[in-house]
Design an enzyme around this catalytic site. Structure first.
Site, PDB file in Angstrom:
ATOM      1  CE  LYS A  83      -4.514   0.303   2.160  1.00 31.23           C
ATOM      2  NZ  LYS A  83      -5.208   0.220   3.450  1.00 31.23           N
TER       3      LYS A  83
HETATM    4  O1  G3P Z   1      -7.947   0.518   4.851  1.00 31.49           O
HETATM    5  C1  G3P Z   1      -8.042   1.877   4.981  1.00 31.49           C
HETATM    6  C2  G3P Z   1      -9.395   2.457   5.284  1.00 31.49           C
HETATM    7  O2  G3P Z   1     -10.412   1.556   5.102  1.00 31.49           O
HETATM    8  C3  G3P Z   1      -9.440   3.261   6.549  1.00 31.49           C
HETATM    9  O3  G3P Z   1     -10.726   3.491   7.035  1.00 31.49           O
HETATM   10  O4  G3P Z   1     -12.231   4.096   8.890  1.00 31.49           O
HETATM   11  O5  G3P Z   1      -9.800   4.730   9.026  1.00 31.49           O
HETATM   12  O6  G3P Z   1     -11.340   5.876   7.434  1.00 31.49           O
HETATM   13  P1  G3P Z   1     -11.033   4.622   8.159  1.00 31.49           P
END
Ligand code: G3P
Length: 216
Positions: A83
């Protein structure tokens, strides 16, 4: 649409994998910080549980060090996808890594032009953060819809991951937009299966079966 689980929690991954619906896993530094153990150890465990793309994020900000980190992560298992954030340095790293056969998931994408840039650099996956866009007062799903059309118009090979999912509705919208993948927190995977009418239906069937059982 493929379903990835968005967590580094081994118990959650085990539980979700048993359901037979998990095609891959995504992690990020925040998700890793919520669990015990070394990064390598956690990734090794995840790779044993799910046979699909497993995203692991680099933390360097310059292309040279991103590439070094990515090469080390890729050595852990053939399913590791690296990533990389959408920055100019990130794009340079993606170009080099994809040419070496190391798959990249370009992350922290918040508009369709960033998605286009990632796809042009050759990223295998592009992660659009719908929840964080909604939190900031935008329509996250609009970015997914636009990106799906743009990738189709130009036959771009990158696969769209809808990330930062906050509710089952985000997944309905992602599926209707034609996104390739949704990466979903465990709690929301559970919500996708449940419906109160299903519970009431099961209760009724069980109660009625009790009456039948006593018949001679
Ligand atoms: O994998 C990254 C992403 O899904 C992060 O989500 O909830 O931290 O905005 P969030």
């Amino acid at each position: 649409m493929e379903i990835f689980i968005d967590t580094a929690n081994i118990e959650q991954i085990k539980e979700a994998a048993k359901l037979g619906v998990v095609d891959g896993v995504t992690t990020n530094p925040t998700l890793i910080s919520r669990v015990q153990g070394s990064f390598t150890e956690i990734l090794n465990q995840i790779c044993k549980l799910v046979d699909g793309p497993i995203s692991a994020e680099v933390v360097s900000l310059d292309a040279e060090n991103m590439i070094k980190e990515a090469r080390n992560l890729a050595k852990i298992h053939q399913n590791i996808v690296v990533k990389i954030p959408i920055t100019k340095e990130g794009l340079q790293a993606v170009k080099v890594l994809e040419a070496e056969g190391i798959r990249c998931n370009v992350t922290l994408v918040f508009n369709s032009m960033q998605a286009l840039m990632a796809a042009k650099a050759g990223a295998s996956f592009v992660s659009i953060f719908v929840g964080r866009l909604d939190d900031a007062g935008h329509q996250g799903t609009d970015v997914v819809r636009e990106s799906v059309v743009i990738f189709r118009n130009y036959d771009l090979k990158s696969r769209i991951i809808v990330a930062s999912i906050r509710s089952p509705l985000h997944i309905v919208e992602a599926a209707l937009a034609g996104a390739d993948i949704a990466t979903i927190p465990f709690k929301i995977i559970e919500q996708l299966v449940a419906h109160p009418l299903t519970d009431i239906g099961i209760e009724r069937f069980s109660a009625d079966w009790e009456k039948v059982k006593t018949r001679t």
